[in-house]
Design a protein around this motif. Sequence first.
Motif, PDB file in Angstrom:
ATOM      1  N   LEU A  71       3.396  33.204  62.705  1.00  0.00           N
ATOM      2  CA  LEU A  71       1.712  33.133  63.234  1.00  0.00           C
ATOM      3  C   LEU A  71       1.377  32.930  64.391  1.00  0.00           C
ATOM      4  O   LEU A  71       0.665  33.314  64.640  1.00  0.00           O
ATOM      5  N   GLY A  72       2.327  32.376  65.506  1.00  0.00           N
ATOM      6  CA  GLY A  72       1.887  32.877  66.599  1.00  0.00           C
ATOM      7  C   GLY A  72       1.728  34.585  67.039  1.00  0.00           C
ATOM      8  O   GLY A  72       0.901  34.997  68.733  1.00  0.00           O
ATOM      9  N   GLY A  73       2.963  34.997  66.473  1.00  0.00           N
ATOM     10  CA  GLY A  73       3.272  36.682  67.143  1.00  0.00           C
ATOM     11  C   GLY A  73       1.647  37.149  66.420  1.00  0.00           C
ATOM     12  O   GLY A  73       1.172  38.371  66.845  1.00  0.00           O
ATOM     13  N   ILE A  74       1.291  36.946  65.749  1.00  0.00           N
ATOM     14  CA  ILE A  74       0.460  37.309  64.729  1.00  0.00           C
ATOM     15  C   ILE A  74      -0.875  37.104  65.450  1.00  0.00           C
ATOM     16  O   ILE A  74      -2.034  38.713  65.561  1.00  0.00           O
ATOM     17  N   TYR A  75      -1.180  35.905  65.786  1.00  0.00           N
ATOM     18  CA  TYR A  75      -2.222  35.445  66.434  1.00  0.00           C
ATOM     19  C   TYR A  75      -1.883  36.600  67.542  1.00  0.00           C
ATOM     20  O   TYR A  75      -3.866  36.669  68.362  1.00  0.00           O
TER      21      TYR A  75
END
Length: 203
Positions: A71-75
């Motif tokens: 999810l942090g990678g997508i952010y």
Amino acid sequence: MTGIVLAGGKSSRMGFNKACIEFGGKRLIEATVDCLRALFPEVLIIANDPPLYAYLGVKVIPDLIPDSGSLGGIYTGLSAASHPACFFVACDMPFLNADLIKLLIREAEGWDVVVPRVGGELQPLHAVYAKSCLPLIKEAIDGGVLKIARFFPKAKVKIIEEPAIRAVDPHLLGFMNVNTPPELDQAEAIRRQQCSLQRSAHS
């Protein structure tokens, strides 16, 4: 739209960096970048060891929020992208299907998320996200909720169902990933079978 490879995982089940697995004469990360380059005007890699991927000639961006998973990678990818929407894919999918990716791109207009559903399961690491997701993702991360699909109820989400997917990817190989050595062995067996069929077709 920007094409983004998520390569920041720890590969704990594989035991070594999945992005660097040799498959069909190329590293997985190389094949993934090549596939995305043919489809998108901008390609990014999200990873915390940029020098490892510098030779690929695309921008490599470390996580903006450490230890926040995919999810942090997508952010991070949405924050860095030049375009209003991005196609995200994990770095461990050896049978990426350009027609399948194009299907998701065609459906993206007007949605925050376009995500396939296969076997009743959403595939959030082979999906399109718009920059409109950024505040929703930040809110989820700040709240310690790192499961990607948990923010979907607050977003405009288009789900692409299996019949539409099978029309362009009959065996759903585009979603196969290699998290473990047995899964890699299985993928290699499929690749050998495909090569054998191609040789037969040309002989």
